[in-house]
Scaffold this motif. Structure first.
Motif, PDB file in Angstrom:
ATOM      1  N   ARG A   1      63.830 -21.777  34.687  1.00 47.85           N
ATOM      2  CA  ARG A   1      64.407 -22.386  33.605  1.00 47.85           C
ATOM      3  C   ARG A   1      63.882 -21.824  32.265  1.00 47.85           C
ATOM      4  NH1 ARG A   1      63.804 -27.334  36.493  1.00 47.85           N
ATOM      5  NH2 ARG A   1      65.498 -27.918  37.516  1.00 47.85           N
ATOM      6  N   GLN A   2      62.878 -21.803  31.981  1.00 56.86           N
ATOM      7  CA  GLN A   2      62.331 -21.074  30.723  1.00 56.86           C
ATOM      8  C   GLN A   2      62.620 -19.743  30.801  1.00 56.86           C
ATOM      9  OE1 GLN A   2      58.305 -22.541  30.943  1.00 56.86           O
ATOM     10  NE2 GLN A   2      58.497 -24.578  30.694  1.00 56.86           N
ATOM     11  N   ALA A   3      62.224 -18.930  31.742  1.00 58.54           N
ATOM     12  CA  ALA A   3      62.673 -17.574  31.667  1.00 58.54           C
ATOM     13  C   ALA A   3      64.030 -17.178  31.399  1.00 58.54           C
ATOM     14  CB  ALA A   3      62.427 -16.997  32.830  1.00 58.54           C
ATOM     15  N   GLU A   4      64.923 -18.266  31.917  1.00 61.44           N
ATOM     16  CA  GLU A   4      66.376 -18.069  31.783  1.00 61.44           C
ATOM     17  C   GLU A   4      67.062 -18.096  30.258  1.00 61.44           C
ATOM     18  OE1 GLU A   4      70.624 -19.880  33.818  1.00 61.44           O
ATOM     19  OE2 GLU A   4      68.629 -20.972  33.884  1.00 61.44           O
ATOM     20  N   GLU A   5      66.199 -19.118  29.627  1.00 63.64           N
ATOM     21  CA  GLU A   5      66.470 -19.065  28.205  1.00 63.64           C
ATOM     22  C   GLU A   5      66.425 -17.656  27.458  1.00 63.64           C
ATOM     23  OE1 GLU A   5      68.420 -21.899  26.923  1.00 63.64           O
ATOM     24  OE2 GLU A   5      68.307 -22.675  29.134  1.00 63.64           O
ATOM     25  N   LEU A   6      65.374 -16.825  27.746  1.00 60.39           N
ATOM     26  CA  LEU A   6      65.252 -15.658  27.010  1.00 60.39           C
ATOM     27  C   LEU A   6      66.248 -14.561  27.455  1.00 60.39           C
ATOM     28  CD1 LEU A   6      61.386 -15.893  27.481  1.00 60.39           C
ATOM     29  CD2 LEU A   6      62.817 -16.750  25.432  1.00 60.39           C
ATOM     30  N   LEU A   7      67.055 -14.928  28.200  1.00 59.36           N
ATOM     31  CA  LEU A   7      67.903 -13.549  28.854  1.00 59.36           C
ATOM     32  C   LEU A   7      69.047 -13.515  28.019  1.00 59.36           C
ATOM     33  CD1 LEU A   7      67.770 -14.310  32.643  1.00 59.36           C
ATOM     34  CD2 LEU A   7      66.334 -12.625  31.508  1.00 59.36           C
ATOM     35  N   THR A   8      69.499 -12.286  27.808  1.00 61.96           N
ATOM     36  CA  THR A   8      70.832 -12.176  27.354  1.00 61.96           C
ATOM     37  C   THR A   8      72.032 -12.341  28.281  1.00 61.96           C
ATOM     38  OG1 THR A   8      71.094  -9.706  27.798  1.00 61.96           O
ATOM     39  CG2 THR A   8      70.003 -10.423  25.936  1.00 61.96           C
ATOM     40  N   PRO A   9      73.375 -12.534  27.828  1.00 63.30           N
ATOM     41  CA  PRO A   9      74.441 -12.595  29.034  1.00 63.30           C
ATOM     42  C   PRO A   9      74.525 -11.673  29.814  1.00 63.30           C
ATOM     43  CG  PRO A   9      75.059 -13.342  26.765  1.00 63.30           C
ATOM     44  CD  PRO A   9      73.650 -12.959  26.627  1.00 63.30           C
ATOM     45  N   LYS A  10      74.121 -10.260  29.365  1.00 65.71           N
ATOM     46  CA  LYS A  10      74.001  -9.020  30.244  1.00 65.71           C
ATOM     47  C   LYS A  10      72.951  -9.064  31.143  1.00 65.71           C
ATOM     48  CE  LYS A  10      73.965  -3.954  30.161  1.00 65.71           C
ATOM     49  NZ  LYS A  10      72.668  -3.829  31.051  1.00 65.71           N
ATOM     50  N   GLU A  11      71.696  -9.461  30.970  1.00 63.52           N
ATOM     51  CA  GLU A  11      70.600  -9.616  31.656  1.00 63.52           C
ATOM     52  C   GLU A  11      70.855 -10.815  32.701  1.00 63.52           C
ATOM     53  OE1 GLU A  11      67.176  -8.118  28.701  1.00 63.52           O
ATOM     54  OE2 GLU A  11      67.611 -10.436  28.691  1.00 63.52           O
ATOM     55  N   ARG A  12      71.609 -11.821  32.358  1.00 64.47           N
ATOM     56  CA  ARG A  12      71.745 -12.872  33.216  1.00 64.47           C
ATOM     57  C   ARG A  12      72.676 -12.318  34.439  1.00 64.47           C
ATOM     58  NH1 ARG A  12      73.266 -16.267  30.001  1.00 64.47           N
ATOM     59  NH2 ARG A  12      71.293 -17.323  29.342  1.00 64.47           N
ATOM     60  N   ALA A  13      73.693 -11.605  34.127  1.00 62.98           N
ATOM     61  CA  ALA A  13      74.646 -11.146  34.925  1.00 62.98           C
ATOM     62  C   ALA A  13      73.879 -10.362  35.823  1.00 62.98           C
ATOM     63  CB  ALA A  13      75.856 -10.304  34.263  1.00 62.98           C
ATOM     64  N   GLU A  14      72.919  -9.327  35.403  1.00 63.68           N
ATOM     65  CA  GLU A  14      72.236  -8.413  36.276  1.00 63.68           C
ATOM     66  C   GLU A  14      71.322  -9.452  37.298  1.00 63.68           C
ATOM     67  OE1 GLU A  14      71.725  -4.772  33.358  1.00 63.68           O
ATOM     68  OE2 GLU A  14      70.363  -6.327  33.156  1.00 63.68           O
ATOM     69  N   VAL A  15      70.724 -10.411  36.775  1.00 63.72           N
ATOM     70  CA  VAL A  15      69.878 -11.193  37.841  1.00 63.72           C
ATOM     71  C   VAL A  15      70.833 -11.768  38.818  1.00 63.72           C
ATOM     72  CG1 VAL A  15      68.458 -13.279  37.942  1.00 63.72           C
ATOM     73  CG2 VAL A  15      68.085 -11.600  36.136  1.00 63.72           C
ATOM     74  N   LEU A  16      71.765 -12.383  38.440  1.00 67.06           N
ATOM     75  CA  LEU A  16      72.755 -12.861  39.295  1.00 67.06           C
ATOM     76  C   LEU A  16      73.205 -11.830  40.507  1.00 67.06           C
ATOM     77  CD1 LEU A  16      75.236 -15.001  37.457  1.00 67.06           C
ATOM     78  CD2 LEU A  16      73.447 -15.842  39.002  1.00 67.06           C
ATOM     79  N   THR A  17      73.430 -10.570  40.109  1.00 67.83           N
ATOM     80  CA  THR A  17      73.894  -9.616  40.991  1.00 67.83           C
ATOM     81  C   THR A  17      72.574  -9.244  41.974  1.00 67.83           C
ATOM     82  OG1 THR A  17      75.476  -8.727  39.377  1.00 67.83           O
ATOM     83  CG2 THR A  17      74.772  -7.235  41.122  1.00 67.83           C
ATOM     84  N   GLU A  18      71.531  -9.094  41.394  1.00 68.06           N
ATOM     85  CA  GLU A  18      70.336  -8.829  42.209  1.00 68.06           C
ATOM     86  C   GLU A  18      70.085 -10.121  43.202  1.00 68.06           C
ATOM     87  OE1 GLU A  18      67.732  -6.073  43.635  1.00 68.06           O
ATOM     88  OE2 GLU A  18      69.119  -6.090  42.145  1.00 68.06           O
ATOM     89  N   ALA A  19      70.334 -11.363  43.044  1.00 63.62           N
ATOM     90  CA  ALA A  19      70.201 -12.232  43.632  1.00 63.62           C
ATOM     91  C   ALA A  19      70.889 -12.242  44.908  1.00 63.62           C
ATOM     92  CB  ALA A  19      70.495 -13.674  42.932  1.00 63.62           C
ATOM     93  N   CYS A  20      72.283 -11.725  44.832  1.00 61.81           N
ATOM     94  CA  CYS A  20      73.290 -11.524  45.899  1.00 61.81           C
ATOM     95  C   CYS A  20      72.609 -10.277  46.786  1.00 61.81           C
ATOM     96  CB  CYS A  20      74.527 -11.047  45.370  1.00 61.81           C
ATOM     97  SG  CYS A  20      75.489 -12.679  44.633  1.00 61.81           S
ATOM     98  N   GLU A  21      72.035  -9.353  46.135  1.00 63.35           N
ATOM     99  CA  GLU A  21      71.556  -8.179  46.755  1.00 63.35           C
ATOM    100  C   GLU A  21      70.107  -8.755  47.667  1.00 63.35           C
ATOM    101  OE1 GLU A  21      71.727  -4.466  48.161  1.00 63.35           O
ATOM    102  OE2 GLU A  21      73.117  -5.410  46.396  1.00 63.35           O
ATOM    103  N   VAL A  22      69.538  -9.750  47.246  1.00 63.33           N
ATOM    104  CA  VAL A  22      68.498 -10.232  48.049  1.00 63.33           C
ATOM    105  C   VAL A  22      68.884 -10.528  49.312  1.00 63.33           C
ATOM    106  CG1 VAL A  22      66.572 -11.802  48.101  1.00 63.33           C
ATOM    107  CG2 VAL A  22      66.906 -10.809  46.027  1.00 63.33           C
ATOM    108  N   PHE A  23      70.011 -11.293  49.320  1.00 65.79           N
ATOM    109  CA  PHE A  23      70.524 -11.526  50.604  1.00 65.79           C
ATOM    110  C   PHE A  23      70.979 -10.642  51.500  1.00 65.79           C
ATOM    111  CE2 PHE A  23      70.678 -15.696  48.120  1.00 65.79           C
ATOM    112  CZ  PHE A  23      70.467 -16.603  49.213  1.00 65.79           C
ATOM    113  N   LYS A  24      71.486  -9.680  51.040  1.00 69.29           N
ATOM    114  CA  LYS A  24      71.914  -8.275  51.550  1.00 69.29           C
ATOM    115  C   LYS A  24      70.676  -7.753  52.320  1.00 69.29           C
ATOM    116  CE  LYS A  24      76.032  -7.899  48.812  1.00 69.29           C
ATOM    117  NZ  LYS A  24      76.919  -6.952  47.862  1.00 69.29           N
ATOM    118  N   LEU A  25      69.737  -7.523  51.271  1.00 65.72           N
ATOM    119  CA  LEU A  25      68.466  -6.916  51.984  1.00 65.72           C
ATOM    120  C   LEU A  25      68.022  -7.621  53.056  1.00 65.72           C
ATOM    121  CD1 LEU A  25      66.477  -6.021  48.584  1.00 65.72           C
ATOM    122  CD2 LEU A  25      68.025  -4.743  50.281  1.00 65.72           C
ATOM    123  N   THR A  26      67.858  -9.021  53.119  1.00 64.11           N
ATOM    124  CA  THR A  26      67.439  -9.754  54.207  1.00 64.11           C
ATOM    125  C   THR A  26      68.343  -9.619  55.351  1.00 64.11           C
ATOM    126  OG1 THR A  26      66.656 -11.704  52.631  1.00 64.11           O
ATOM    127  CG2 THR A  26      67.044 -12.249  54.980  1.00 64.11           C
TER     128      THR A  26
END
Length: 297
Positions: A181-206
């Motif tokens: 949560r604390q790290a999330e507050e430091l993200l820009t909207p673009k960075e937050r979108a990139e994190v969400l995209t990579e979270a989906c990628e984690v499931f695909k890698l699995t």
């Protein structure tokens, strides 16, 4: 679901369990190495380091525990040779290195998805492994199961956190939640979108690793059929960028369909309340007049 459905195969076949541990050790050890590198590298930008330091909790790191568990599993015979490098493992390694080099803040996605999985479903896997190991002791019916047998069962180090109690593990889990949560507050909207995209990628890698393991270990067709429909209908998707606005975390993941349902529900409730208020207002004069007439009589 895809991991739990294949767990019985690993419990019966040491080679299958070893292959599974090896594949997922690549996943964990690669992203942990990247996280450690960014934290320790003097050239890492201060803002990037500030984001990652919130989720840098060495007590949770799993690379060493994978190694400890792998040494306890070996094939039943020499003919069951273990697989070394595989296409899926190489793909996962290269993808994580590339993604975390170009956009290191996406390491938040790996910390959240993979560590939280250990705190949640991992405990069920740990219990299943311990039960399987205890059954192999072939104890008499009246004989109590030694507590050390449960703790030392091969393959449970991955799901244990430095001998911590259940309460201490929950505190460690909460520390990770707070850090995210604390790290999330430091993200820009673009960075937050990139994190969400990579979270989906984690499931695909699995899924890529599991699909390869199915071929290496000969997963039963019935298991494959049972999970196919689920994984196709539950594939993770990234919310549209316009919905990823600043605000409370629980609102950021809402998609258009959920918002429409919420609005419709609010409208229906409002109409019902309005209708009852209307009935109350229209019936009030009648009741008053009747009371007045009664008093007059």
């Amino acid at each position: 679901m895809i991991i739990m459905s294949r767990l019985p195969l690993g419990l019966k076949n040491p080679k299958a369990f070893h292959e599974g541990l090896t594949s997922f050790s690549v996943l964990y050890s690669t992203f942990e190495a990247a996280l450690d590198s960014h934290i320790r590298n003097p050239s890492t930008p201060s803002r990037t380091r500030a984001i990652l330091e919130h989720v840098y909790i060495p007590a949770i790191h799993r690379a060493a525990t994978f190694e400890a568990d792998l040494t306890k599993y070996s094939p039943l015979s020499e003919k069951d040779e273990l697989t070394k490098g595989t296409p899926a493992r190489s793909y996962v390694l290269n993808h994580i290195r590339r993604a975390t080099t170009e956009t290191p803040h996406v390491l938040l996605a790996y910390c959240h998805c993979l560590y939280m999985a250990l705190f949640a479903g991992g405990q069920h896997i740990k219990a299943a492994i311990a039960r399987s190991a205890v059954r192999k002791l072939d104890l008499a019916q009246h004989q109590a199961v030694p507590e050390e047998a449960k703790k030392s069962a091969p393959g449970v180090a991955l799901f244990s956190f430095d001998g911590r109690s259940t309460k201490e593990e929950q505190e460690l889990r909460q520390k990770l939640r707070d850090g995210i949560r604390q790290a999330e507050e430091l993200l820009t909207p673009k960075e937050r979108a990139e994190v969400l995209t990579e979270a989906c990628e984690v499931f695909k890698l699995t899924r890529r690793l599991v699909d390869e393991l199915d071929g290496l270990c000969g997963t039963a067709p019935s298991v494959l059929v049972a999970t196919k429909q689920y994984t196709e209908s539950e594939s993770p998707t990234v919310p549209p960028v316009e919905s990823q606005v600043s605000g409370r975390s629980w609102m950021r993941g809402w998609d258009k369909k959920r918002v429409e349902m919420a609005v419709k529900g609010f409208v229906c409730v409002s109409l019902m309340v309005g209708y009852f208020v209307y009935l109350n207002l229209t019936s009030q004069p009648v009741a008053t007049e009747g009371l007045a007439e009664g008093n007059g009589n």
